[in-house]
Design a protein around this motif. Structure first.
Motif, PDB file in Angstrom:
ATOM      1  N   ASP A 177       1.268  -1.716   0.460  1.00  0.00           N
ATOM      2  CA  ASP A 177      -0.005  -0.281  -0.212  1.00  0.00           C
ATOM      3  C   ASP A 177       0.793   0.869   0.026  1.00  0.00           C
TER       4      ASP A 177
ATOM      5  N   LYS B  49       1.872   1.456 -10.837  1.00  0.00           N
ATOM      6  CA  LYS B  49       0.527   2.187 -11.305  1.00  0.00           C
ATOM      7  C   LYS B  49       0.750   4.064 -11.321  1.00  0.00           C
TER       8      LYS B  49
ATOM      9  N   TYR C  49      -0.286   8.179 -11.070  1.00  0.00           N
ATOM     10  CA  TYR C  49      -1.639   8.681 -11.421  1.00  0.00           C
ATOM     11  C   TYR C  49      -1.146   9.987 -11.842  1.00  0.00           C
TER      12      TYR C  49
ATOM     13  N   LYS D 210       1.359   0.672  -6.355  1.00  0.00           N
ATOM     14  CA  LYS D 210       1.064  -0.623  -6.049  1.00  0.00           C
ATOM     15  C   LYS D 210      -0.777  -1.280  -6.808  1.00  0.00           C
ATOM     16  N   ASN D 211      -0.990  -0.506  -6.073  1.00  0.00           N
ATOM     17  CA  ASN D 211      -2.815  -1.065  -5.504  1.00  0.00           C
ATOM     18  C   ASN D 211      -3.378   0.049  -6.732  1.00  0.00           C
ATOM     19  N   THR D 212      -4.776  -0.008  -6.584  1.00  0.00           N
ATOM     20  CA  THR D 212      -5.633   0.781  -7.539  1.00  0.00           C
ATOM     21  C   THR D 212      -5.947   2.532  -6.333  1.00  0.00           C
ATOM     22  N   LEU D 213      -5.439   3.215  -7.111  1.00  0.00           N
ATOM     23  CA  LEU D 213      -6.157   4.896  -6.167  1.00  0.00           C
ATOM     24  C   LEU D 213      -8.002   4.847  -7.126  1.00  0.00           C
ATOM     25  N   ASN D 214      -8.409   5.221  -5.830  1.00  0.00           N
ATOM     26  CA  ASN D 214     -10.270   6.227  -6.626  1.00  0.00           C
ATOM     27  C   ASN D 214      -9.980   7.861  -4.892  1.00  0.00           C
TER      28      ASN D 214
ATOM     29  N   LYS E 220      -5.921  10.727 -11.796  1.00  0.00           N
ATOM     30  CA  LYS E 220      -6.294  10.295 -13.114  1.00  0.00           C
ATOM     31  C   LYS E 220      -5.472   9.060 -13.295  1.00  0.00           C
ATOM     32  N   GLU E 221      -5.970   8.481 -13.787  1.00  0.00           N
ATOM     33  CA  GLU E 221      -4.355   6.574 -13.720  1.00  0.00           C
ATOM     34  C   GLU E 221      -3.739   7.592 -15.348  1.00  0.00           C
TER      35      GLU E 221
ATOM     36  N   ASP F 236      -2.736   6.146 -18.582  1.00  0.00           N
ATOM     37  CA  ASP F 236      -2.814   5.543 -19.819  1.00  0.00           C
ATOM     38  C   ASP F 236      -1.740   5.257 -20.875  1.00  0.00           C
TER      39      ASP F 236
END
Ligand SMILES: C[S@@+](CC[C@H](N)C(=O)[O-])C[C@H]1O[C@@H](n2cnc3c(N)ncnc32)[C@H](O)[C@@H]1O
Length: 242
Positions: free
Chosen positions: A175, A197, A199, A214-218, A223-224, A226
């Protein structure tokens, strides 16, 4: 020689790398606070112990600003910071730093390369950051936060390469968060290949910055990035690490 940046805080121009330590347009203090310290602190503030890798120490803005921000926000846990630096500037504490920074910490770091109080431990690692990081890999150290704040990928490639990010991957917790000012496509591709990843983080008055996880963020304002689209647009990215 000191250079006064847009927010009135100072930075320095490095003759070897032909680059300033901070963005003169964004301001040294604002860049530190908004691109590094606030996103990292918000991501990790619920932990009881925070371990930080500050690459590289330079004028010490990231370390001093983080410690101040944690104190202002009544952070109750303990903080351990490790910061590699190949060329520590003498007597840094005699410069005119933002008032919020604790110059006793800086004095101790300049004189003994370490600082300790009840809740804080800071260590400077004098030498090449890549050697220091390899030692951390061998000793299985794991960090919550990395301030990726080397000179730019164009000027200091070694500290943004695929090999380098692979080592960062090994020394970061699941995390963890990496903060950086650079949006360089090759660098983002290296980080992507290493497993991160990225952002894009929008700011009101200064340039966008980047968070790597390493994780997905919200989170709002992010903005991720691309990376597949970057490869479509810039085919030369493919194969750079073959
Ligand atoms: C952009 S400045 C860092 C600014 C710093 N984070 C601050 O808040 O003031 C980059 C620093 O990286 C150091 N450096 C460059 N190459 C290095 C290397 N291979 N290993 C360790 N430090 C390095 C430089 O001496 C310089 O102090």
């Amino acid at each position: 020689m000191e250079i006064i940046t847009r927010d009135s805080s100072f930075t320095i121009f490095n003759e070897t790398f032909q680059e300033c330590y901070h963005s003169t347009n964004d301001g040294a203090y604002n860049e530190t606070l908004y691109k590094h310290v606030i996103p990292a602190f918000n991501h990790i503030k619920n932990k009881q112990h925070i371990k930080i890798l500050d690459i590289c120490f330079g004028l010490g803005y990231n370390t001093l600003c983080f410690l101040n921000h944690a104190q202002e926000n009544l952070y109750q846990g303990t903080i351990e910071i490790h910061s590699p630096e190949i060329n520590l500037i003498d007597n840094l504490y005699t410069y005119k730093y933002p008032k919020a920074f604790d110059l006793n910490i800086l004095k101790s770091l300049c004189k003994t390369h370490s600082y300790k109080d009840k809740k804080t431990n800071v260590f400077l690692h004098i030498g090449d950051a890549r050697d220091t990081i390899r030692r951390f890999v061998q000793n299985n150290l794991k960090f919550d936060i990395i301030f990726q704040d080397a000179f730019s990928p164009i000027k200091n490639k070694k500290l943004w390469s695929y090999e380098y990010f692979k080592d960062l991957y090994k020394i970061t917790k699941k995390d963890s968060i990496i903060t950086t000012y650079s949006l360089n496509s090759s660098m983002l591709y290296s980080a992507f290949l290493a497993g991160f990843k990225s952002y894009k983080l929008k700011h009101d008055t200064i340039k966008d910055s980047v968070i790597m996880l390493k994780n997905t963020l919200n989170v709002d304002n992010t903005k991720e990035i691309d990376i597949n689209n970057k490869i479509r647009v810039n085919k030369s990215l493919i194969g750079i690490y073959d």
